[in-house]
Scaffold this active site. Structure first.
Site, PDB file in Angstrom:
ATOM      1  N   THR A  13       4.186  46.400  65.798  1.00 32.18           N
ATOM      2  CA  THR A  13       3.483  46.443  64.912  1.00 32.18           C
ATOM      3  C   THR A  13       3.865  48.234  64.898  1.00 32.18           C
ATOM      4  O   THR A  13       4.788  48.952  65.476  1.00 32.18           O
ATOM      5  CB  THR A  13       2.211  46.936  65.581  1.00 32.18           C
ATOM      6  OG1 THR A  13       1.044  47.530  64.392  1.00 32.18           O
ATOM      7  CG2 THR A  13       1.963  47.653  66.687  1.00 32.18           C
ATOM      8  N   ARG A  45       7.320  54.210  56.307  1.00 29.21           N
ATOM      9  CA  ARG A  45       7.946  53.052  56.943  1.00 29.21           C
ATOM     10  C   ARG A  45       9.448  52.891  55.704  1.00 29.21           C
ATOM     11  O   ARG A  45      10.586  52.122  57.045  1.00 29.21           O
ATOM     12  CB  ARG A  45       7.299  51.302  56.353  1.00 29.21           C
ATOM     13  CG  ARG A  45       6.744  51.072  55.181  1.00 29.21           C
ATOM     14  CD  ARG A  45       6.392  49.677  55.237  1.00 29.21           C
ATOM     15  NE  ARG A  45       4.902  50.647  55.161  1.00 29.21           N
ATOM     16  CZ  ARG A  45       3.376  49.671  56.045  1.00 29.21           C
ATOM     17  NH1 ARG A  45       4.033  48.291  55.532  1.00 29.21           N
ATOM     18  NH2 ARG A  45       1.950  50.137  55.743  1.00 29.21           N
TER      19      ARG A  45
END
Length: 340
Positions: A13, A45
């Site tokens: 995660t 990300r």
């Protein structure tokens, strides 16, 4: 995660970075200083994935082909409170205590930004009676994904698709003809045969192909080589050994998954070839800039012979009521936060 084999590709995660995780090369360099020195590991990300991919491809990764994500500078009590699932995940599968040792990680295919074309309100597809919702659809992401959009996909559009599908179902006298069932059974039975290939090694070949040829960074020569390699895997897939036994139908399930993967892989390769620009999370090393002429949606379909054809559709204009959201200055709200 990179190891063990059955966990390869499993998500670690982003909350690890959000809680203070640091990324290092095998030599101990905190490499995000070279990619986003202001935000470091709290960068977006796609930028972190690009940085990580680059470090691995240029040979600065670890023994399993990854970089190292370290959270061990935090108190163990904090890790157990904030990241309990990650702590247990690494203990269970690697016997690794992340409060003492770094995790070896690499980018993974976490979410699709493109998929089945659906009608906006009902999420009906072009196939009558078939509805789609969630990650498999073209979605609400555009060229890049924001964190939390998956909840919109499932909760908002999942409900819309479910309600529309129920309405169609209630209006039908018959839902499935005997002929359609018999045809589906014949197609499945045709897959059950002796062969010289096994599905699982071919799945691994496909996974490796897409990582090497259509990964975080793409280039024309790799994409074309990927299509050639894909053709070889497809040829081998036609000779997969499927023999149901007391152990079950696992071979057939793997073959069906492989065939679906081959279809999606070809669509991905051809779409990446056609988009000769860098846009969102799509990085073309040979076309590093944004091309305004390609502000288009690329739509692929199979023609009558089973070959892919690509069409272009204009991107709809942004409604006036949403324009103010794009013009808001939100930079001040992002300081010190994980950017998704």
């Amino acid at each position: 995660m990179l190891t063990p084999e059955e966990m390869a590709g499993t998500l670690v995660t982003e909350a690890v970075r959000g809680e203070g995780g640091r990324l290092f090369t095998a030599a101990g360099e905190r490499f995000m200083t070279r990619y986003d020195p202001q935000r470091m590991e709290l960068s977006t990300r796609d930028r972190v994935a690009l940085a990580t991919y680059t470090e691995i491809k240029e040979g600065r990764g670890g023994p399993n082909g990854g970089v190292f994500l370290d959270i061990s500078h935090l108190p163990k009590a904090t890790i157990l409170e904030k990241l309990p699932r990650m702590y247990r995940q690494f203990i269970e599968y690697q016997m690794l205590d992340i409060s003492k040792s770094p995790m070896e990680v690499a980018p993974t295919a976490h979410y699709s930004m493109g998929g089945i074309v659906v009608e906006q309100q009902t999420h009906a597809t072009e196939l009558k009676g078939l509805f789609a919702a969630g990650e498999c659809t073209a979605g609400v992401h555009g060229a890049n994904r924001l964190g939390g959009n998956s909840l919109v996909e499932t909760q908002v559009f999942g409900r819309r698709a479910g309600e529309a599908a129920a309405k169609v179902s209630q209006q039908r006298e018959r839902h499935r003809s005997r002929e359609a069932v018999d045809q589906a059974v014949r197609e499945l039975e045709a897959q059950v045969k002796e062969g010289s290939e096994l599905a699982r090694p071919l799945q691994r070949r496909l996974r490796d192909l897409m990582w090497e040829r259509c990964g975080v960074v793409r280039v024309d020569s790799d994409l074309r080589a990927g299509l050639d390699e894909l053709a070889a895997i497809r040829e081998a897939a036609a000779d997969v050994d499927v023999r149901p036994s007391a152990e079950g139908w696992g071979d057939l399930a793997h073959l069906l998954d492989l065939n679906a993967g081959l279809l999606v892989a070809e669509a991905s390769l051809r779409g990446a070839l056609e988009r000769r620009e860098t846009r969102g999370a799509h990085n073309r090393a040979d076309f590093p800039s944004l091309d305004p002429e390609l502000t288009l949606n690329l739509v692929q379909r199979l023609d009558a012979t089973g070959k892919f054809e690509i069409q272009t559709r204009p991107v709809p204009a942004i409604p006036d009521r949403l324009q103010p959201w794009l013009e808001r200055d939100v930079a001040s709200q992002l300081v010190g936060r994980l950017l998704e």
